[in-house]
Design a protein around this motif. Structure first.
Motif, mmCIF file in Angstrom:
data_model
loop_
_atom_site.group_PDB
_atom_site.id
_atom_site.type_symbol
_atom_site.label_atom_id
_atom_site.label_comp_id
_atom_site.label_asym_id
_atom_site.label_seq_id
_atom_site.Cartn_x
_atom_site.Cartn_y
_atom_site.Cartn_z
ATOM 1 N N CYS A 229 0.837 -1.212 0.000
ATOM 2 C CA CYS A 229 0.000 0.000 0.000
ATOM 3 C C CYS A 229 0.865 1.252 0.000
ATOM 4 O O CYS A 229 0.525 2.250 0.644
ATOM 5 C CB CYS A 229 -0.928 -0.003 1.215
ATOM 6 S SG CYS A 229 -1.936 -1.477 1.382
ATOM 7 N N SER A 230 1.993 1.210 -0.707
ATOM 8 C CA SER A 230 2.958 2.309 -0.635
ATOM 9 C C SER A 230 2.547 3.536 -1.438
ATOM 10 O O SER A 230 3.032 4.638 -1.163
ATOM 11 C CB SER A 230 4.335 1.821 -1.099
ATOM 12 O OG SER A 230 4.842 0.835 -0.235
ATOM 13 N N ILE A 231 1.715 3.368 -2.457
ATOM 14 C CA ILE A 231 1.332 4.527 -3.269
ATOM 15 C C ILE A 231 0.267 5.302 -2.506
ATOM 16 O O ILE A 231 -0.895 4.890 -2.415
ATOM 17 C CB ILE A 231 0.844 4.096 -4.658
ATOM 18 C CG1 ILE A 231 1.972 3.354 -5.396
ATOM 19 C CG2 ILE A 231 0.400 5.316 -5.473
ATOM 20 C CD1 ILE A 231 1.617 2.923 -6.800
ATOM 21 N N GLN A 232 0.690 6.429 -1.946
ATOM 22 C CA GLN A 232 -0.164 7.213 -1.059
ATOM 23 C C GLN A 232 -0.054 8.696 -1.396
ATOM 24 O O GLN A 232 0.926 9.142 -1.989
ATOM 25 C CB GLN A 232 0.247 7.003 0.407
ATOM 26 C CG GLN A 232 0.214 5.557 0.855
ATOM 27 C CD GLN A 232 0.643 5.390 2.311
ATOM 28 O OE1 GLN A 232 0.808 6.364 3.047
ATOM 29 N NE2 GLN A 232 0.818 4.144 2.735
ATOM 30 N N ARG A 233 -1.074 9.418 -0.977
ATOM 31 C CA ARG A 233 -1.058 10.880 -1.078
ATOM 32 C C ARG A 233 -1.524 11.438 0.254
ATOM 33 O O ARG A 233 -2.599 11.084 0.734
ATOM 34 C CB ARG A 233 -1.975 11.372 -2.206
ATOM 35 C CG ARG A 233 -1.786 12.856 -2.542
ATOM 36 C CD ARG A 233 -2.751 13.299 -3.637
ATOM 37 N NE ARG A 233 -4.118 13.341 -3.167
ATOM 38 C CZ ARG A 233 -4.643 14.365 -2.484
ATOM 39 N NH1 ARG A 233 -3.907 15.414 -2.191
ATOM 40 N NH2 ARG A 233 -5.894 14.322 -2.093
ATOM 41 N N ASN A 234 -0.690 12.279 0.871
ATOM 42 C CA ASN A 234 -1.006 12.812 2.200
ATOM 43 C C ASN A 234 -1.286 11.695 3.202
ATOM 44 O O ASN A 234 -2.239 11.760 3.987
ATOM 45 C CB ASN A 234 -2.199 13.780 2.130
ATOM 46 C CG ASN A 234 -1.882 15.028 1.351
ATOM 47 O OD1 ASN A 234 -0.719 15.389 1.183
ATOM 48 N ND2 ASN A 234 -2.914 15.698 0.852
ATOM 49 N N HIS A 235 -0.479 10.654 3.140
ATOM 50 C CA HIS A 235 -0.573 9.504 4.054
ATOM 51 C C HIS A 235 -1.850 8.686 3.859
ATOM 52 O O HIS A 235 -2.183 7.857 4.715
ATOM 53 C CB HIS A 235 -0.474 9.952 5.529
ATOM 54 C CG HIS A 235 0.760 10.739 5.846
ATOM 55 N ND1 HIS A 235 2.019 10.180 5.835
ATOM 56 C CD2 HIS A 235 0.933 12.051 6.160
ATOM 57 C CE1 HIS A 235 2.917 11.110 6.162
ATOM 58 N NE2 HIS A 235 2.284 12.244 6.350
ATOM 59 N N GLN A 236 -2.556 8.888 2.786
ATOM 60 C CA GLN A 236 -3.757 8.107 2.501
ATOM 61 C C GLN A 236 -3.512 7.243 1.270
ATOM 62 O O GLN A 236 -2.996 7.711 0.259
ATOM 63 C CB GLN A 236 -4.960 9.029 2.294
ATOM 64 C CG GLN A 236 -5.291 9.811 3.554
ATOM 65 C CD GLN A 236 -6.661 10.454 3.496
ATOM 66 O OE1 GLN A 236 -7.479 10.124 2.653
ATOM 67 N NE2 GLN A 236 -6.913 11.378 4.404
ATOM 68 N N LYS A 237 -3.929 5.995 1.354
ATOM 69 C CA LYS A 237 -3.665 5.026 0.298
ATOM 70 C C LYS A 237 -4.434 5.383 -0.976
ATOM 71 O O LYS A 237 -5.591 5.786 -0.923
ATOM 72 C CB LYS A 237 -4.055 3.626 0.778
ATOM 73 C CG LYS A 237 -3.273 3.174 1.999
ATOM 74 C CD LYS A 237 -3.890 1.941 2.636
ATOM 75 C CE LYS A 237 -3.201 1.592 3.943
ATOM 76 N NZ LYS A 237 -3.877 0.500 4.672
ATOM 77 N N VAL A 238 -3.765 5.189 -2.104
ATOM 78 C CA VAL A 238 -4.359 5.474 -3.412
ATOM 79 C C VAL A 238 -4.471 4.193 -4.236
ATOM 80 O O VAL A 238 -5.489 3.944 -4.872
ATOM 81 C CB VAL A 238 -3.511 6.526 -4.165
ATOM 82 C CG1 VAL A 238 -4.056 6.756 -5.571
ATOM 83 C CG2 VAL A 238 -3.477 7.839 -3.391
#
Length: 674
Positions: A229-238
């Motif tokens: 789940c490494s692809i994140q934006r602002n610590h939220q999973k994308v």
């Protein structure tokens, strides 16, 4: 097994739970707020119970109301989904008092894992490594700052009760610490009612890994392998996927062992996820936290392991033992999931609200869609912006990524902007084949993401659609039915039609449409296109140089904002406000009321709560004209300049988009102002 289940949630997860429950022969009960009266999850369930007004605190977050709804509907069990009350001790206690089954783990497991501080103590006692940091009870700012110096900068300040990327700040020097601590504490108190924090060493090249656990109430516990789940934006999973790519076998086996150790330490008895952070530079792996609920990304595990996690949540809650052990479990192929959200990535990921006027899910081998919307669904400012999840499964990762990107291209979502194009570009980027870290997005798009769409062709398509739609509506030739659209004059060509479209940035685009044999000539600025066109339903097919390009078109009528045209096609989604008179466009081009500072705009999506202006009213700069609620705050919008209110484009209760015109003013002559 109980026979009636209340689903204490909304959106895609409520729909997903309902489908499995109905397949198992259970009667399903939807809980809905006033904002969700016509929502898809209400339609999918056998019956539905109103639980309150739109605000989540007075509906989906009210444990007493949820339990009362279950009792009124004759439900014996409550499934909380994720978010809302899924890890709420109050709901568990209320269920126990009412004699209802809570579909989830034991109260003690949720309590112990609900505090990041206590969960890390449990990990250390069990011999599971944690990120070096400070996890003690003493929350004195001086103690915390001294601990940060001992850990070494950069450090990460995290809310102990946090989740979803809230209440987190990276601090790179001692000079920044006090201000960052104050910010995190305020966010933590506002979001979780608990301002305690912990400190961790900040890892510069982290990977976010997690392991799915499944236990029962007979002492059995298995892992269902890992997810990335490494692809994140602002610590939220994308984007999430299973299995984790490029992961050394030793690391994979270590996280399995650590996850089972943590689960056994608390006697875990349901679905849950142990999250880890892996340092790509050092190779170290640390326990991060445990989520004692179903995860958003659970479908990638289901597709690769072949187990319905919701079904086993329900079976375990009813007291059944697991029907399998660890040796019988294996992973097959690769699955990747994306979260489709109502947001505009080209405008800083601003949230969107509105009504879906066009929606079509993708199909294809290995493609799954978990959705909570349909045509007519309302996207409101009250809840999370996620509308659906699209998942692709294949024998290998490159095929799964291609399938998923193509599925996103094939998805039609009109009425709000979405992140569909952004997600597809993430999957197609060269970096996706490399080792992932949480910095993936910023490195893939260092200057920010912008759509790769052909705006000229899209504008031509929207203009041509308007001509064809008028022709079809009148049942006559286009040139007999255009009315105010038809303009004959120098520069446009005899028999041409001028179409004016205003984009979300308030720029007016002019297109000239003229008949050309069996087709059309469309001019957009300096671009001239010779096109064939066929309109069938909501699909517009354009033929250009031997190629066929398909667009989906939908038009919405707004009482105060006028007609808006939505278009979905290759590379993106567009929206324009249609200006149907040349004279109006000339006025807009010349006057500040349409293009300058005499308009009051909504700063972001929200709800209009007060309108203190009226047509004809004389106002001074700074006078309050409108109040709106957005992002859980009240915003007072004032007159930008002195003048007279000439037009109101909003009413109390309107859900408006960011940039919508709320009030138009006209300047007054100096003697009038006096």
């Amino acid at each position: 097994m109980f026979d009636t289940l209340l689903i204490a949630n909304r959106g895609e997860i409520a729909c997903r739970i309902a489908r499995t429950a109905r397949r198992m022969g259970l009667r399903t009960v939807a809980a809905y707020s006033d904002a969700d009266r016509d929502a898809l999850h209400v339609a999918l369930c056998d019956t539905a119970v109103r639980i309150g007004p739109p605000e989540a605190a007075r509906s989906y977050l009210d444990a007493a109301v949820i339990v009362a709804a279950a009792r009124a509907a004759g439900a014996q069990a409550i499934h909380p989904g994720y978010g809302f009350l899924s890890e709420s001790l109050a709901l568990i206690d209320a269920c126990e008092a009412a004699g209802l089954i809570f579909v989830g783990p034991s109260r003690e497991a949720i309590r112990r894992m609900g505090s990041k501080i206590e969960s890390k103590r449990i990990a250390l006692e069990a011999g599971v490594p944690v990120v070096p940091g400070y996890h003690a009870d003493d929350q004195d700012p001086g103690v915390l700052q001294a601990a940060a110096s001992d850990i070494g900068y950069p450090v990460l300040i995290k809310a102990s009760a946090g989740g979803g990327g809230k209440g987190m700040r990276v601090v790179r020097s001692a000079a920044e610490f006090v201000a960052a601590l104050d910010t995190v504490r305020r966010e933590a108190q506002a979001s979780f009612g608990d301002d305690r924090v912990l400190l961790e060493r900040y890892l510069d090249e982290p990977r976010h890994l997690e392991v799915q656990l499944l236990g029962d109430r007979h002492g059995h516990l298995v892992h269902l392998f890992e997810r990335e789940c490494s692809i994140q934006r602002n610590h939220q999973k994308v984007i999430e996927e299973a299995p984790a790519p490029h992961l050394p076998p030793a690391v994979r086996e270590a996280v399995f062992a650590h996850a089972l150790t943590m689960g056994r330490a608390i006697g875990y008895d349901s679905t849950g996820t142990i999250e880890f952070i892996h340092d790509s530079r050092s190779g170290d792996t640390f326990f991060l936290e445990m989520n004692t609920r179903l995860q958003v990304e659970h479908p990638v595990t289901e597709l690769t392991v072949g187990i319905d996690l919701v079904e086993w949540q329900l079976r375990v809650a009813a007291g059944e033992p697991l029907g399998f052990g660890q040796p019988e479990l294996s992973q097959r192929g690769c699955a990747i999931e994306v979260r489709v959200c109502a947001e505009n990535p080209a405008a800083g990921f601003a949230p969107e609200i509105g009504t879906l006027i066009g929606y079509r899910e993708p199909r294809g081998e290995g493609v799954r869609v978990d959705s909570g919307v349909r045509i007519g669904s309302r996207v409101t400012p009250y809840y999370d912006s996620m509308l659906a999840k699209v998942i692709a499964h294949a024998n290998d990762r490159p095929t799964a990524a291609r399938r998923l990107a193509t599925a996103l291209d094939d998805t039609v979502l009109l009425g709000v902007h979405s992140n569909l194009g952004f997600l597809a570009d993430l999957l197609r980027h060269d970096h996706f084949a490399q080792v992932l870290t949480t910095h993936y997005i910023e490195r893939a798009f260092p200057t920010g993401w912008q759509p790769r769409a052909d705006d000229g062709l899209a504008i031509a398509a929207a203009a041509l659609h308007g001509v064809l739609a008028k022709q079809a509506a009148a049942g006559r030739s286009a040139w007999q039915s255009l009315g105010a659209w038809r303009v004959v004059g120098a520069g446009s060509g005899a028999g041409s039609t001028q179409v004016l479209l205003e984009d979300v940035h308030r720029r007016v685009h002019e297109a000239s449409v003229s008949p050309l044999g069996e087709g059309w000539r469309v001019r957009v600025g300096d671009l001239e296109l010779n096109l064939g066109a066929t309109q069938v339903g909501d699909t517009l097919e354009l033929q250009r140089d031997g190629l066929t390009v398909r667009f989906t078109v939908a038009v919405e009528q707004h009482a105060t904002q006028g007609e808006r045209v939505w278009l979905a096609g290759p590379g993106g989604t567009w929206a324009w406000r249609r200006l149907d008179r040349w004279q109006r466009a000339l006025k807009g081009a010349a006057g500040a009321d349409e293009r300058g500072g005499n308009r009051l705009l909504a700063p972001m999506p929200g709800l209009v709560t007060q309108v203190q202006a009226s047509v004809g009213m004389t106002v001074n700069a700074g006078d309050t004209l409108v109040q709106m609620e957005a992002m859980k705050m009240v915003h007072t919008l004032s007159a930008p300049t002195p003048g007279r209110v000439s037009e109101l484009r909003c009413r109390v209760g309107d859900a408006v988009r960011g940039g919508d015109v709320l009030v138009i003013m006209e300047a007054m002559e100096s003697e009038e102002k006096q």
